[in-house]
Design a protein around this motif. Sequence first.
Motif, PDB file in Angstrom:
ATOM      1  N   ALA A  17       0.816  -1.131   0.119  1.00 59.87           N
ATOM      2  CA  ALA A  17       0.186   0.051  -0.039  1.00 59.87           C
ATOM      3  C   ALA A  17       0.773   1.351   0.064  1.00 59.87           C
ATOM      4  N   ILE A  18       2.007   1.302  -0.428  1.00 58.64           N
ATOM      5  CA  ILE A  18       3.002   2.414  -0.600  1.00 58.64           C
ATOM      6  C   ILE A  18       2.426   3.196  -1.859  1.00 58.64           C
ATOM      7  N   PRO A  19       1.781   4.465  -1.819  1.00 58.30           N
ATOM      8  CA  PRO A  19       1.292   4.912  -2.870  1.00 58.30           C
ATOM      9  C   PRO A  19       2.455   5.148  -4.039  1.00 58.30           C
ATOM     10  N   ALA A  20       2.129   4.984  -5.317  1.00 58.05           N
ATOM     11  CA  ALA A  20       3.047   5.248  -6.605  1.00 58.05           C
ATOM     12  C   ALA A  20       3.043   6.868  -6.834  1.00 58.05           C
ATOM     13  N   PHE A  21       3.684   7.351  -5.848  1.00 60.76           N
ATOM     14  CA  PHE A  21       4.085   8.842  -5.949  1.00 60.76           C
ATOM     15  C   PHE A  21       4.892   9.057  -7.085  1.00 60.76           C
ATOM     16  N   ALA A  22       4.916  10.158  -7.617  1.00 61.22           N
ATOM     17  CA  ALA A  22       6.060  10.401  -8.811  1.00 61.22           C
ATOM     18  C   ALA A  22       6.107  12.044  -8.691  1.00 61.22           C
ATOM     19  N   LEU A  23       7.296  12.565  -8.896  1.00 58.20           N
ATOM     20  CA  LEU A  23       7.553  13.843  -9.006  1.00 58.20           C
ATOM     21  C   LEU A  23       8.588  14.079 -10.009  1.00 58.20           C
ATOM     22  N   ALA A  24       7.829  14.809 -11.005  1.00 62.32           N
ATOM     23  CA  ALA A  24       8.776  15.236 -12.294  1.00 62.32           C
ATOM     24  C   ALA A  24       9.492  16.214 -11.924  1.00 62.32           C
ATOM     25  N   ALA A  25      10.971  16.230 -12.660  1.00 58.26           N
ATOM     26  CA  ALA A  25      11.899  17.169 -12.577  1.00 58.26           C
ATOM     27  C   ALA A  25      11.535  18.398 -12.789  1.00 58.26           C
ATOM     28  N   PRO A  26      11.796  19.704 -12.170  1.00 56.24           N
ATOM     29  CA  PRO A  26      11.564  20.916 -12.715  1.00 56.24           C
ATOM     30  C   PRO A  26      11.939  21.280 -14.070  1.00 56.24           C
ATOM     31  N   PRO A  27      11.537  21.918 -14.823  1.00 58.21           N
ATOM     32  CA  PRO A  27      11.831  22.388 -16.214  1.00 58.21           C
ATOM     33  C   PRO A  27      13.016  23.093 -16.108  1.00 58.21           C
ATOM     34  N   PRO A  28      13.765  22.837 -17.143  1.00 54.51           N
ATOM     35  CA  PRO A  28      15.173  23.493 -17.222  1.00 54.51           C
ATOM     36  C   PRO A  28      14.792  25.277 -17.072  1.00 54.51           C
ATOM     37  N   PRO A  29      16.096  25.917 -16.529  1.00 50.04           N
ATOM     38  CA  PRO A  29      15.780  27.431 -16.638  1.00 50.04           C
ATOM     39  C   PRO A  29      15.582  28.049 -17.856  1.00 50.04           C
ATOM     40  N   ARG A  30      14.781  29.080 -18.249  1.00 50.24           N
ATOM     41  CA  ARG A  30      14.558  29.519 -19.378  1.00 50.24           C
ATOM     42  C   ARG A  30      15.869  30.299 -19.872  1.00 50.24           C
ATOM     43  N   ARG A  31      16.300  30.202 -21.079  1.00 50.25           N
ATOM     44  CA  ARG A  31      17.556  30.934 -21.553  1.00 50.25           C
ATOM     45  C   ARG A  31      16.885  32.252 -22.018  1.00 50.25           C
ATOM     46  N   PRO A  32      17.499  33.432 -22.061  1.00 47.93           N
ATOM     47  CA  PRO A  32      17.206  34.350 -22.585  1.00 47.93           C
ATOM     48  C   PRO A  32      17.188  34.307 -24.220  1.00 47.93           C
ATOM     49  N   ARG A  33      16.479  34.769 -24.890  1.00 52.76           N
ATOM     50  CA  ARG A  33      16.812  34.749 -26.512  1.00 52.76           C
ATOM     51  C   ARG A  33      17.753  35.627 -26.907  1.00 52.76           C
ATOM     52  N   ALA A  34      18.357  35.409 -27.886  1.00 52.76           N
ATOM     53  CA  ALA A  34      19.412  36.281 -28.457  1.00 52.76           C
ATOM     54  C   ALA A  34      18.599  37.027 -29.512  1.00 52.76           C
ATOM     55  N   ARG A  35      18.911  38.414 -29.378  1.00 54.25           N
ATOM     56  CA  ARG A  35      18.177  39.356 -30.072  1.00 54.25           C
ATOM     57  C   ARG A  35      19.056  39.574 -31.396  1.00 54.25           C
TER      58      ARG A  35
END
Length: 190
Positions: free
Chosen positions: A172-190
């Motif tokens: 009865a151990i629940p199947a918890f899952a934690l997704a990895a955080p999204p990668p940091p957003r990189r600033p777009r080159a202009r």
Amino acid sequence: MTPRPIEIQNRHPRLRAPVAQVRRVIALLDAHFRILPADLPTFSPAARARCRSATAEPQPSALAAGELSLVFLTDPALAQLHADFMDDPSPTDVITFEGDAAAGLAGEVCVSADTARAYAREHGHDFATELTLYLVHGWLHLVGYDDLQPAKKRRMRAAEARALKLLAAHAAIPAFALAAPPPPRRPRAR
């Protein structure tokens, strides 16, 4: 025995928390977890009174009747509760709020999925088992266990181990899952 009403709130954006499995954890604890007679002296008088049946034997569930609320949070959200209600802004793993039996509330257990993940990684533990331990810890607080003094803390740790063994025996151990955080957003080159 009628199952207790359980309100489950998943306020963690990356946590997968299987609701039916979490409900089963609480149902098993309510129905099968036994308070050891040696643990009773460490409980408050009110908690001891709830633990005794007419024959003075520990009951399977000493948790007050009523709805139980379980809340899964991020570290910052739980730290904010810690600051708001306990005047301590530091992160923590579990916060338990006692219920009001007259209002039909058994209590509330708030847990940090982030802390469970970090601790599990750091110590080589399974994340799902660690997060389940936090639910068990909160449930035990509501039953009457305390961990602020060394002797009481040892009793609580032993109770946690018994509860996890009970849950594992029932798969009865629940199947918890934690997704990895999204990668940091990189600033777009202009």
